[in-house]
Design a protein around this motif. Structure first.
Motif, PDB file in Angstrom:
ATOM      1  N   ASP A 196       1.718   3.838  12.396  1.00  0.00           N
ATOM      2  CA  ASP A 196       2.638   2.808  12.875  1.00  0.00           C
ATOM      3  C   ASP A 196       4.028   3.385  13.157  1.00  0.00           C
TER       4      ASP A 196
ATOM      5  N   GLU B 105       8.195  -0.034   1.244  1.00  0.00           N
ATOM      6  CA  GLU B 105       7.920  -0.743   2.498  1.00  0.00           C
ATOM      7  C   GLU B 105       6.851   0.000   3.301  1.00  0.00           C
ATOM      8  N   SER B 106       6.957   1.311   3.370  1.00  0.00           N
ATOM      9  CA  SER B 106       5.993   2.119   4.119  1.00  0.00           C
ATOM     10  C   SER B 106       4.604   2.050   3.490  1.00  0.00           C
TER      11      SER B 106
ATOM     12  N   ASP C  34       3.405  -0.435   1.708  1.00  0.00           N
ATOM     13  CA  ASP C  34       2.883  -1.766   2.006  1.00  0.00           C
ATOM     14  C   ASP C  34       2.329  -1.834   3.426  1.00  0.00           C
ATOM     15  N   MET C  35       3.069  -1.277   4.381  1.00  0.00           N
ATOM     16  CA  MET C  35       2.614  -1.290   5.773  1.00  0.00           C
ATOM     17  C   MET C  35       1.320  -0.486   5.932  1.00  0.00           C
TER      18      MET C  35
ATOM     19  N   ASN D 185      -0.958   0.113   3.648  1.00  0.00           N
ATOM     20  CA  ASN D 185      -2.051  -0.596   3.001  1.00  0.00           C
ATOM     21  C   ASN D 185      -2.567  -1.754   3.831  1.00  0.00           C
ATOM     22  N   LYS D 186      -1.695  -2.363   4.628  1.00  0.00           N
ATOM     23  CA  LYS D 186      -2.094  -3.490   5.468  1.00  0.00           C
ATOM     24  C   LYS D 186      -2.832  -3.036   6.734  1.00  0.00           C
ATOM     25  N   SER D 187      -2.672  -1.773   7.098  1.00  0.00           N
ATOM     26  CA  SER D 187      -3.325  -1.248   8.316  1.00  0.00           C
ATOM     27  C   SER D 187      -4.812  -1.031   8.091  1.00  0.00           C
TER      28      SER D 187
END
Length: 53
Positions: free
Chosen positions: A2, A45-46, A48-49, A51-53
């Protein structure tokens, strides 16, 4: 990967230089702690992002 995560990694890279031996100015302990807290929030934050991908 991302784009936001890559941006965060670039921010961390710049911030780490400010804490390294390569820095040009000495930071106070207070500023150093603030810097580390900002870096921790960027890392979280990174993560979390990612893990959501």
């Amino acid at each position: 990967m991302d784009n936001k995560i890559l941006e965060n990694l670039e921010k961390l890279k710049k911030m780490l230089v400010l804490l390294s031996e390569e820095r040009k100015v000495v930071l106070s302990h207070h500023k150093t702690f603030e810097h580390v807290e900002k870096m921790r929030s960027i890392v979280n934050e990174s993560i979390d992002m990612a893990n959501k991908s």
